[in-house]
Design a protein around this motif. Structure first.
Motif, PDB file in Angstrom:
ATOM      1  N   PRO A  10       0.817  -1.230   0.000  1.00 42.03           N
ATOM      2  CA  PRO A  10       0.000   0.000   0.000  1.00 42.03           C
ATOM      3  C   PRO A  10       0.848   1.277   0.000  1.00 42.03           C
ATOM      4  O   PRO A  10       0.420   2.315  -0.488  1.00 42.03           O
ATOM      5  N   GLU A  11       2.078   1.174   0.511  1.00 43.80           N
ATOM      6  CA  GLU A  11       2.980   2.333   0.533  1.00 43.80           C
ATOM      7  C   GLU A  11       3.677   2.546  -0.808  1.00 43.80           C
ATOM      8  O   GLU A  11       4.398   3.515  -0.990  1.00 43.80           O
ATOM      9  N   GLY A  12       3.512   1.587  -1.747  1.00 42.09           N
ATOM     10  CA  GLY A  12       4.129   1.711  -3.064  1.00 42.09           C
ATOM     11  C   GLY A  12       5.449   0.993  -3.218  1.00 42.09           C
ATOM     12  O   GLY A  12       6.083   1.088  -4.271  1.00 42.09           O
ATOM     13  N   ASP A  13       5.894   0.270  -2.184  1.00 43.84           N
ATOM     14  CA  ASP A  13       7.137  -0.494  -2.303  1.00 43.84           C
ATOM     15  C   ASP A  13       6.897  -1.721  -3.171  1.00 43.84           C
ATOM     16  O   ASP A  13       5.806  -2.292  -3.178  1.00 43.84           O
ATOM     17  N   VAL A  14       7.923  -2.128  -3.896  1.00 42.59           N
ATOM     18  CA  VAL A  14       7.834  -3.322  -4.738  1.00 42.59           C
ATOM     19  C   VAL A  14       8.470  -4.487  -3.983  1.00 42.59           C
ATOM     20  O   VAL A  14       9.603  -4.392  -3.519  1.00 42.59           O
ATOM     21  N   VAL A  71      12.648   0.280 -13.251  1.00 43.62           N
ATOM     22  CA  VAL A  71      12.178  -1.073 -12.939  1.00 43.62           C
ATOM     23  C   VAL A  71      11.030  -1.025 -11.937  1.00 43.62           C
ATOM     24  O   VAL A  71      10.003  -1.692 -12.124  1.00 43.62           O
ATOM     25  N   SER A  72      11.170  -0.226 -10.912  1.00 42.52           N
ATOM     26  CA  SER A  72      10.129  -0.125  -9.884  1.00 42.52           C
ATOM     27  C   SER A  72       8.810   0.348 -10.483  1.00 42.52           C
ATOM     28  O   SER A  72       7.751  -0.230 -10.227  1.00 42.52           O
ATOM     29  N   VAL A  79       2.292  -5.223 -12.629  1.00 42.96           N
ATOM     30  CA  VAL A  79       2.054  -6.389 -11.771  1.00 42.96           C
ATOM     31  C   VAL A  79       2.028  -5.896 -10.335  1.00 42.96           C
ATOM     32  O   VAL A  79       3.032  -5.473  -9.809  1.00 42.96           O
ATOM     33  N   GLY A  80       0.872  -5.923  -9.732  1.00 38.61           N
ATOM     34  CA  GLY A  80       0.804  -5.322  -8.415  1.00 38.61           C
ATOM     35  C   GLY A  80       0.186  -6.176  -7.342  1.00 38.61           C
ATOM     36  O   GLY A  80       0.302  -5.875  -6.167  1.00 38.61           O
TER      37      GLY A  80
END
Length: 184
Positions: A10-14, A71-72, A79-80
Motif C-alpha cells: 500500500p505504501e508503493g514499495d515493490v 524497474v520499480s 504487476v501489483g
C-alpha cells in the motif's frame, strides 16, 4: 529470470519472491535483479523503456537510481497483486501482466506505453543471426565462439527471441526461422 512473483505494498514499495524463496523488498542495491529486469524492459518493451527514461531523465546521472526507478515503476504499473498461483514471470521467462488499479487510469499519457505495454515482436539483425545458428543446431558456446561474445549473451538473446516470438521451445524457434527467415 523465471518463476518470480511481484507485488506492491500500500505504501508503493515493490516486493518480489522467487519460487521457493522468501519475499524481499526490491531496493536500489539489488543490482542483479535490477540489471536483468532493465534488460528485459529495454529489449522486449522498448516503448515502455523510452517512456520511463523520459519520465526519470532527471535521475539519469545516477545510473543505479535511474534504473531502479524505471524497474520499480514498470513493476508497479503492470504487476501489483500477490498471486502465488500465477507467477508474474513464468518458468519460460515470459511476463504475465495484471490489471493494476491506478488513480490516473484513462488520464495518464503513458497508458498503453508503460502500463499494459506492447511486446516488441520484431527481431533485431543480431537476434536473427543468432536464431540462424540455433536453427543450424549450434550450442550456446559454439555460437559465442563464432560471434566472439559470451555464452551468457547468447542465452540472453535466445530468451529474448523466445519471448518476442512467444515460443516455448527451440523446436518452435527453428520452425519459425525456416518459415519466416530462411524460406528455401
Amino acid at each position: 529470470m523465471e518463476c518470480i512473483e511481484f507485488y506492491k505494498t500500500p505504501e508503493g514499495d515493490v516486493m518480489y519472491k522467487h519460487a521457493g524463496d522468501p519475499v524481499k523488498e526490491l531496493v536500489q542495491q539489488d543490482r542483479d535483479m535490477i540489471s536483468a529486469l532493465i534488460d528485459l524492459v529495454r529489449t522486449r518493451y522498448p516503448k515502455a523503456f523510452k517512456g520511463l527514461s523520459e519520465l526519470y531523465t532527471v535521475s539519469e546521472p545516477n545510473r543505479f537510481l535511474f534504473e531502479f526507478k524505471i524497474v520499480s515503476r514498470f513493476i508497479r504499473c503492470n504487476v501489483g497483486e500477490y498471486d502465488s498461483m500465477h507467477m508474474d514471470i513464468d518458468a519460460d521467462g515470459f511476463f504475465h501482466f495484471e490489471e493494476v488499479g491506478c488513480p490516473l487510469r484513462g488520464e495518464c499519457r503513458y497508458e498503453g506505453v508503460i502500463c499494459k505495454p506492447k511486446l516488441e515482436t520484431k527481431l533485431t539483425s543480431r537476434e536473427e543471426e543468432i536464431l540462424g545458428y540455433i536453427a543450424r543446431g549450434l550450442q550456446s558456446q559454439e555460437i559465442a565462439d563464432e560471434l566472439c561474445i559470451s555464452p551468457l549473451t547468447v542465452n540472453r538473446h535466445r530468451e529474448n527471441i523466445k519471448a518476442k516470438l512467444n515460443a516455448r521451445s527451440i523446436a518452435q524457434l527453428v520452425s519459425w526461422y525456416y518459415e519466416h527467415v530462411k524460406k528455401d
